[in-house]
Design an enzyme around this catalytic site. Sequence first.
Site, PDB file in Angstrom:
ATOM      1  N   ASP A  82       0.837  -1.203   0.000  1.00 16.37           N
ATOM      2  CA  ASP A  82       0.000   0.000   0.000  1.00 16.37           C
ATOM      3  C   ASP A  82       0.873   1.255   0.000  1.00 16.37           C
ATOM      4  O   ASP A  82       2.058   1.192   0.303  1.00 16.37           O
ATOM      5  CB  ASP A  82      -0.987   0.018   1.177  1.00 16.37           C
ATOM      6  CG  ASP A  82      -0.315  -0.305   2.479  1.00 16.37           C
ATOM      7  OD1 ASP A  82       0.820   0.145   2.689  1.00 16.37           O
ATOM      8  OD2 ASP A  82      -0.920  -1.014   3.311  1.00 16.37           O
ATOM      9  N   ASP A  84       1.337   5.319   1.127  1.00 16.71           N
ATOM     10  CA  ASP A  84       0.939   6.470   1.937  1.00 16.71           C
ATOM     11  C   ASP A  84       1.594   7.706   1.340  1.00 16.71           C
ATOM     12  O   ASP A  84       2.719   7.648   0.864  1.00 16.71           O
ATOM     13  CB  ASP A  84       1.438   6.312   3.379  1.00 16.71           C
ATOM     14  CG  ASP A  84       0.822   5.098   4.051  1.00 16.71           C
ATOM     15  OD1 ASP A  84      -0.363   4.840   3.804  1.00 16.71           O
ATOM     16  OD2 ASP A  84       1.532   4.409   4.807  1.00 16.71           O
ATOM     17  N   ASP A 160       8.898   6.164  13.116  1.00 15.22           N
ATOM     18  CA  ASP A 160       9.582   5.241  14.041  1.00 15.22           C
ATOM     19  C   ASP A 160      11.025   4.905  13.648  1.00 15.22           C
ATOM     20  O   ASP A 160      11.965   5.237  14.375  1.00 15.22           O
ATOM     21  CB  ASP A 160       8.739   3.975  14.279  1.00 15.22           C
ATOM     22  CG  ASP A 160       8.152   3.367  13.019  1.00 15.22           C
ATOM     23  OD1 ASP A 160       8.510   3.823  11.907  1.00 15.22           O
ATOM     24  OD2 ASP A 160       7.355   2.417  13.133  1.00 15.22           O
TER      25      ASP A 160
HETATM   26  P1  ATP Z   1       3.964  -2.235   6.318  1.00 10.67           P
HETATM   27  O1  ATP Z   1       4.807  -2.548   5.138  1.00 10.67           O
HETATM   28  O2  ATP Z   1       3.771  -3.404   7.187  1.00 10.67           O
HETATM   29  O3  ATP Z   1       2.706  -1.501   5.994  1.00 10.67           O
HETATM   30  P2  ATP Z   1       4.782   0.309   7.321  1.00 10.67           P
HETATM   31  O4  ATP Z   1       6.086   0.797   7.880  1.00 10.67           O
HETATM   32  O5  ATP Z   1       4.328   0.914   6.049  1.00 10.67           O
HETATM   33  O6  ATP Z   1       4.879  -1.256   7.210  1.00 10.67           O
HETATM   34  P3  ATP Z   1       2.345   1.333   8.405  1.00 10.67           P
HETATM   35  O7  ATP Z   1       1.605   0.906   9.616  1.00 10.67           O
HETATM   36  O8  ATP Z   1       1.700   1.240   7.062  1.00 10.67           O
HETATM   37  O9  ATP Z   1       3.696   0.500   8.425  1.00 10.67           O
HETATM   38  O10 ATP Z   1       2.810   2.812   8.685  1.00 10.67           O
HETATM   39  C1  ATP Z   1       3.234   3.728   7.666  1.00 10.67           C
HETATM   40  C2  ATP Z   1       4.329   4.638   8.201  1.00 10.67           C
HETATM   41  O11 ATP Z   1       3.835   5.388   9.312  1.00 10.67           O
HETATM   42  C3  ATP Z   1       5.557   3.914   8.754  1.00 10.67           C
HETATM   43  O12 ATP Z   1       6.474   3.574   7.741  1.00 10.67           O
HETATM   44  C4  ATP Z   1       6.112   4.939   9.712  1.00 10.67           C
HETATM   45  O13 ATP Z   1       6.807   5.947   9.035  1.00 10.67           O
HETATM   46  C5  ATP Z   1       4.860   5.554  10.297  1.00 10.67           C
HETATM   47  N1  ATP Z   1       4.431   4.872  11.519  1.00 10.67           N
HETATM   48  C6  ATP Z   1       3.545   3.856  11.616  1.00 10.67           C
HETATM   49  N2  ATP Z   1       3.369   3.476  12.884  1.00 10.67           N
HETATM   50  C7  ATP Z   1       4.164   4.275  13.626  1.00 10.67           C
HETATM   51  C8  ATP Z   1       4.425   4.386  15.012  1.00 10.67           C
HETATM   52  N3  ATP Z   1       3.834   3.581  15.886  1.00 10.67           N
HETATM   53  N4  ATP Z   1       5.293   5.347  15.411  1.00 10.67           N
HETATM   54  C9  ATP Z   1       5.900   6.168  14.522  1.00 10.67           C
HETATM   55  N5  ATP Z   1       5.692   6.103  13.204  1.00 10.67           N
HETATM   56  C10 ATP Z   1       4.844   5.177  12.745  1.00 10.67           C
HETATM   57 MG    MG Z   2       2.374   0.557   5.096  1.00 11.04          MG
END
Ligand code: ATP
Ligand code: MG
Length: 457
Positions: A82, A84, A160
């Site tokens: 996905d 963002d 994060d």
């Molecule tokens: P995935 O590939 O599993 O979706 P992801 O890193 O994209 O991993 P998401 O939950 O989609 O995880 O979150 C998108 C972004 O938002 C992360 O890459 C990070 O930059 C930020 N983020 C998400 N959760 C947190 C958190 N708990 N604290 C700080 N930043 C966060």
């Molecule tokens: Mg993600």
Amino acid sequence: MIKRFLQKVFTKKAKAQIAINRADSSDTSSAKIISTKTHKINKNLISSAALKTCEGLQKEGFEAFIVGGAVRDLLMNYKPKDFDIATNATPEEVYKIFRRSRIIGRRFRLVHVLWGNETIEVSTFRGHHQTDGDGQTADSGRILRDNIFGSLEEDAVRRDFTANALYYNPTREEVLDFHNGVADIKANLLRMIGDPVTRYQEDPVRMLRAVRLSAKLGLKIEKNTQAPLQKLADLLQDVPPSRLFDEMLKLFLSGHAVESINALREQHLHHGLLPLLDVVLEQPLGERFVMLALKNTDDRIRIGKSSNPSFLFATLLWHEVLKAWEQYKAQGHNFIPALHMAMNEIIDAQAQKLAIHNRFTATMKEIWGMQPRFEQRAGKRPFSLLTHPRYRAGYDFLLLRCESGELPMELGEWWTQFADATSEARAAMLLPDTSHKKHRRPRDKKPADSVEQVTHE
Ligand code: ATP
Ligand code: MG
């Protein structure tokens, strides 16, 4: 009409709330700018919906970047699942630009922009949260609200891991890197931005994310990011159940659930995640069953098949259902009613603690409720079970029970053959029907577990 009304409400609120400093927001002086030559992102891996969303925002004079996990995945040459987008446009401004969009979220207000059946999540750069007695943080340091807009640079600090704080501008084909994320990815490291202890205290879910992302991406958790995990594990008790549920669901459906669960156990983080998972993982049969189920799910996901969360949660809780079922039977309840009482008890307990969404529980009950029927191999019953809309899930569940040693393998094999056989072969496979006896017996004298085909005990 509704769109207009919402626009009005949100614009008013936003104006009061926005501490956004647009002049600041384009300050990229502290970022490394990485060009295509170095990052080598394959633009074909980017969804056209994400590209159109960035273009739409930039055309209106806003900044727009693909951000987070998607950029990390692109740098590692994985296809992101996905996308963002981060922007300096407020949610209301985003909402006005895209006809098919909606503002969502209370804790984080963001906009979903819809293109066909794809949804792109657009969030406004977030700023520093305030601390100390402002009602934004709990005593433990956990951030309760985090909805202050800010600059691009501030947005990067509150993410994060360094690998998750990269911003890709598809028009300029540049990656902005504020925290050395590209170098960390190259060195195979997952590193927390800032002081890890403070960052885990602000949001303990980051501990689970560290474990999940490291398992999923094959990145090693950097030494200082890893060190506090065990000591801070208890902070997870504080996290609202619905957030834990969402994070655990991601973990289970990551294609790396087995490694993740093993890593969580090594870090002593698995206690209290799923209230009953602790118990299950400590019973030999339960553990074997759950690990087999997770491995199955991992295999499916890695070859691109979908996996049904209801099935997975049904497996996680099955040994709890079995235990409760035994208890109800021991109290004298009949076989099937006892199973239904057990299912309801376990679901109710979970609904309170884990917030399993209602949309999953109906299917979980169907899968469990079907199980005794697999043990009935006489008369018309096997034929009617084959036509059950959830037969496939029930059958897969049965196979796991056999593989885990809970039931004889022969039963699973019988169903595999029965489903594949011609109608004559099926008739020949049926076991002798002895059920007619039960009709002659007065109801009130029937002993509790007299359904003759069931061999469960
Ligand atoms: P995935 O590939 O599993 O979706 P992801 O890193 O994209 O991993 P998401 O939950 O989609 O995880 O979150 C998108 C972004 O938002 C992360 O890459 C990070 O930059 C930020 N983020 C998400 N959760 C947190 C958190 N708990 N604290 C700080 N930043 C966060
Ligand atoms: Mg993600």
